[in-house]
Design a protein around this motif. Sequence first.
Motif, PDB file in Angstrom:
ATOM      1  N   ASP A 449       0.824  -1.206   0.000  1.00 30.20           N
ATOM      2  CA  ASP A 449       0.000   0.000   0.000  1.00 30.20           C
ATOM      3  C   ASP A 449       0.865   1.265   0.000  1.00 30.20           C
ATOM      4  N   VAL A 450       2.071   1.176   0.556  1.00 34.42           N
ATOM      5  CA  VAL A 450       2.980   2.318   0.544  1.00 34.42           C
ATOM      6  C   VAL A 450       3.421   2.613  -0.884  1.00 34.42           C
ATOM      7  N   ALA A 453       0.607   4.255  -2.716  1.00 31.44           N
ATOM      8  CA  ALA A 453       0.430   5.651  -2.301  1.00 31.44           C
ATOM      9  C   ALA A 453       1.496   6.549  -2.919  1.00 31.44           C
ATOM     10  N   GLN A 456       0.572   7.055  -6.593  1.00 32.01           N
ATOM     11  CA  GLN A 456      -0.605   7.903  -6.697  1.00 32.01           C
ATOM     12  C   GLN A 456      -0.263   9.373  -6.406  1.00 32.01           C
ATOM     13  N   GLY A 457       0.637   9.587  -5.495  1.00 33.55           N
ATOM     14  CA  GLY A 457       1.004  10.961  -5.151  1.00 33.55           C
ATOM     15  C   GLY A 457       2.060  11.552  -6.053  1.00 33.55           C
ATOM     16  N   LEU A 476       3.722  10.675   4.134  1.00 31.31           N
ATOM     17  CA  LEU A 476       3.285   9.321   4.467  1.00 31.31           C
ATOM     18  C   LEU A 476       2.823   9.273   5.912  1.00 31.31           C
ATOM     19  N   SER A 477       2.038   8.271   6.212  1.00 32.14           N
ATOM     20  CA  SER A 477       1.611   8.076   7.594  1.00 32.14           C
ATOM     21  C   SER A 477       2.765   7.496   8.418  1.00 32.14           C
ATOM     22  N   GLN A 480       3.404   3.903   7.483  1.00 28.96           N
ATOM     23  CA  GLN A 480       4.054   3.754   6.183  1.00 28.96           C
ATOM     24  C   GLN A 480       5.539   4.098   6.266  1.00 28.96           C
TER      25      GLN A 480
END
Length: 601
Positions: A449-450, A453, A456-457, A476-477, A480
């Motif tokens: 998922d990282v 992301a 996508q970014g 990132l979170s 992540q």
Amino acid sequence: MQIQDLPYPDPGVPDARSGPRLLWWLFRNQLSGQLKSLAWGLLHFASVAALPFCVGVAVQAVVDRSGSRLALAGGLLALACAGNAVGDTFLHRTAITNWITAAARVQQLLARKAAQLGSALTRRVAAGEVVSVSTGDVEKIGWFVEAFSRFTAALVTLVLVCVGLLVYQPALGVVVAAGLPVLALAVLPLLPRATRRADIQREKAGRATELASDTVAGLRVLRGIGGEELFLERYRHASQEVRHAAVRSARMWSLISAIQVLLPGLLLIAVVWYGVHLARQGRVTVGELVTVYSSVMVLTYPLRHFEEIAMAYSFSRPSAKRAARVLSLDRATDTAGSRPARVPSGDLYDPDTGLLASAGRLTAVVCGDPDAAGRLAERLGGHPPQQGTSVLLGGVPLDELPLDSARTAVLVQDKDPVLLSGTLRELLDVPASGAVEPRSALAAAQCDDVLAALVQGSLDAVDPMDARITERGRSLSGGQRQRLALARSLITDPEVLVLDEPTSAVDSHTEARIAQGVRELRAGRTTVVFTSSPLLLDRADRVVFLHDGEVTAAGTHRELVHTEPRYRAVVTRETDDEAALNGSVALNDVLQELEEIEEKA
């Protein structure tokens, strides 16, 4: 050393006992550059000082209607102008070279010190001060090193001009020779106050920088708790203090500048008044008067370098003091080591706590005190405290190995790893054994998922490895960032990998998959995980429980949950009363939760 030759192969060992000693050490290590700058400075200032003499000869030649002397004056004037142009050009080149190379030397020294101390640096010196030293302070230090040779050339020129005027026209030369030292030394009584005000300004600016750095780093958390405006108001207050201090400092320096303009003007008036008086008496010629008058006007140029060197030293002295403070920090052990450079293998053992991590196995460490766990993790990585016994790897004390060998053998990932800005490919391009591919490490750290992301970014990245990561991974979170850092550590594939709370910001289902991925990828390699997560503990080959700094129990996770109440209290987050009343209930809940998560994972 030229700019194109940077960085230095070896920046040397600095004299960090004090700020002035560090400045003197820098000067000695750039002696050749200083001598070049001094030579070109003498040519430049001597050519400037010769211009009045040429003008005086020309004026007297016109008065006496002497064509030959007028031609001679013209030739001398052209020669002085050529010397001025050549000297000024190469003085600028050599001076800037001295500035940049001095700043680069200090930056290399600071970078080397940061690499030697590791994470211990920011515990001994505030992060804001480290940033301030490595950015603004090195520039101020380079400024003083660069200005010193120009000041020396200006000082020598002033002495030569005074001697020349005394020989050329003693009556007026005495006035100039008596007045120039007064001009040069007049600002000295004001320098201590100006220095104190400048120090206060830089101290307040350093605190404001540190506050801004902390605020930006914790912005996500501050927004979550509604404390953003509070910290912004603190920064506004700190910045206003910096502004007020800067105004007070600027007032003092403007007063010094005004004196540097006023006193030469007064000397010029005195020379003209006395010179006219002597000319009326026939004791000086018109050409001599013009020469002395022009010399006084021209000498205001080298006199400015007295003010500059005073400002440069005032600003560089506290900067050098801060740099010396960082450079004087030492590790508890010698970075060169007393053993040959090699990477040992075997069990990892800490004599202070009794912790034993068997070779090729996954060992989990549970410690009720997070700070104590962090200190132990650092000690396992070859950073022993000033008073303490070295950790042994295969029976070899880590502090007896060269620093590079110790860090190759044991890699420690702390609980707050830093992600540098750049592409993911650059982030994962770290020294490694080559046995672990980036894709395998990312998969083990559950970074699917990282990667999505990041793509996508990104505006133009199709391959996740080409996607850019913002500074410190702030886009990132927390989970992540933690997983990317774990993947980076897995790629290095060290002999011993020490992980401090590697999944504290990850949900339980992802954590279970990470535990399994790390166990499979690190099979046959020694891994130590500091954690209190039952999911990670259940995957460990051996769990060690530390209490009051010593190993008090060891076994599997399920064995310790049954037999060690203090261990169970840490793992289940129970208080002592709850542990006494609900021990069996909590135990069943933990085991049931483990089974449910394992089934879903």
